[in-house]
Design a protein around this motif. Structure first.
Motif, mmCIF file in Angstrom:
data_model
loop_
_atom_site.group_PDB
_atom_site.id
_atom_site.type_symbol
_atom_site.label_atom_id
_atom_site.label_comp_id
_atom_site.label_asym_id
_atom_site.label_seq_id
_atom_site.Cartn_x
_atom_site.Cartn_y
_atom_site.Cartn_z
ATOM 1 N N GLN A 183 0.963 -0.981 0.112
ATOM 2 C CA GLN A 183 -0.276 0.126 0.009
ATOM 3 C C GLN A 183 1.060 1.106 -0.123
ATOM 4 O O GLN A 183 1.972 1.190 0.426
ATOM 5 N N PRO A 184 0.179 2.307 -0.648
ATOM 6 C CA PRO A 184 1.194 3.471 -0.507
ATOM 7 C C PRO A 184 1.298 3.899 0.936
ATOM 8 O O PRO A 184 0.735 3.779 1.826
ATOM 9 N N GLY A 185 2.772 4.641 1.011
ATOM 10 C CA GLY A 185 3.131 4.685 2.402
ATOM 11 C C GLY A 185 4.100 3.508 3.071
ATOM 12 O O GLY A 185 4.676 3.576 3.982
ATOM 13 N N GLY A 186 3.997 2.327 2.413
ATOM 14 C CA GLY A 186 4.719 1.246 2.905
ATOM 15 C C GLY A 186 6.108 1.017 2.574
ATOM 16 O O GLY A 186 6.676 1.774 1.863
ATOM 17 N N SER A 187 6.590 -0.313 2.969
ATOM 18 C CA SER A 187 8.111 -0.323 2.739
ATOM 19 C C SER A 187 8.248 -1.855 2.070
ATOM 20 O O SER A 187 7.306 -2.722 2.202
ATOM 21 N N LEU A 188 9.217 -2.049 1.306
ATOM 22 C CA LEU A 188 9.550 -3.113 0.803
ATOM 23 C C LEU A 188 11.045 -3.273 0.893
ATOM 24 O O LEU A 188 11.789 -2.340 0.692
ATOM 25 N N ARG A 189 11.895 -4.498 0.984
ATOM 26 C CA ARG A 189 13.188 -4.527 0.809
ATOM 27 C C ARG A 189 13.494 -5.472 -0.270
ATOM 28 O O ARG A 189 12.902 -6.658 -0.288
ATOM 29 N N LEU A 190 14.131 -5.242 -1.382
ATOM 30 C CA LEU A 190 14.596 -5.719 -2.628
ATOM 31 C C LEU A 190 15.918 -6.264 -2.396
ATOM 32 O O LEU A 190 16.887 -5.993 -1.732
ATOM 33 N N SER A 191 16.393 -7.696 -2.618
ATOM 34 C CA SER A 191 17.640 -8.176 -2.594
ATOM 35 C C SER A 191 18.141 -8.735 -4.101
ATOM 36 O O SER A 191 17.158 -9.151 -4.831
ATOM 37 N N CYS A 192 19.389 -8.859 -4.093
ATOM 38 C CA CYS A 192 19.861 -9.121 -5.543
ATOM 39 C C CYS A 192 21.367 -10.073 -5.303
ATOM 40 O O CYS A 192 21.900 -9.270 -4.631
#
Length: 122
Positions: free
Chosen positions: A13-22
Motif C-alpha cells: 500500500q502507499p506509504g508502505g515499505s519493501l526490501r529488495l535483494s539481489c
C-alpha cells in the motif's frame, strides 16, 4: 557464468515499505558496482540507486530520502530498502552488476537480473 537473482518484490500500500535483494552467483572474483534500475509500463528504464564496492552511493532525485541501497560485498549481494512508497514507484525493478570480473578470464562484464515486480496500490 554469472547469474543475478532478485527477490522481495510484491504488492504494498502507499506509504508502505519493501526490501529488495539481489544476489550474484558464479565464479566471481570482484564486482565494481551494483545498481537498481526500474521500468514502468510505457517508460524507459531508469537508474534508481547505485553503490560501488567502496560504498559510494548515488540516488535518483525521485527516491532520495526514501530509498536506501546497501551491499554485502562478501555475499555479492545488494539490497534496496524502499520506504514511503508511492504509486509512481510501481515498476519492474532490475539489478545490474557492473564491472564483474570472473576467475575464468579476469575480464570485466556487466550482468542483469530478470527483474522483480513492485506494485504500490491501495
Amino acid at each position: 557464468q554469472v547469474q543475478l537473482v532478485e527477490s522481495g518484490g510484491g504488492l504494498v500500500q502507499p506509504g508502505g515499505s519493501l526490501r529488495l535483494s539481489c544476489a550474484a552467483s558464479g565464479s566471481i572474483f570482484s564486482i565494481y558496482a551494483m545498481d537498481w534500475y526500474r521500468q514502468a509500463p510505457g517508460k524507459q528504464r531508469e537508474l534508481v540507486a547505485a553503490i560501488t564496492s567502496g560504498g559510494y552511493t548515488n540516488y535518483a532525485d525521485s527516491v532520495k530520502g526514501r530509498f536506501t541501497i546497501s551491499r554485502a560485498n562478501a555475499k555479492n549481494t545488494v539490497y534496496l530498502l524502499m520506504n514511503s512508497l508511492k504509486p509512481e514507484d510501481t515498476a519492474v525493478y532490475y539489478c545490474n552488476a557492473r564491472g564483474v570480473v570472473t576467475t575464468a578470464d579476469l575480464l570485466a562484464r556487466d550482468y542483469w537480473g530478470q527483474g522483480t515486480q513492485v506494485t504500490v496500490s491501495s
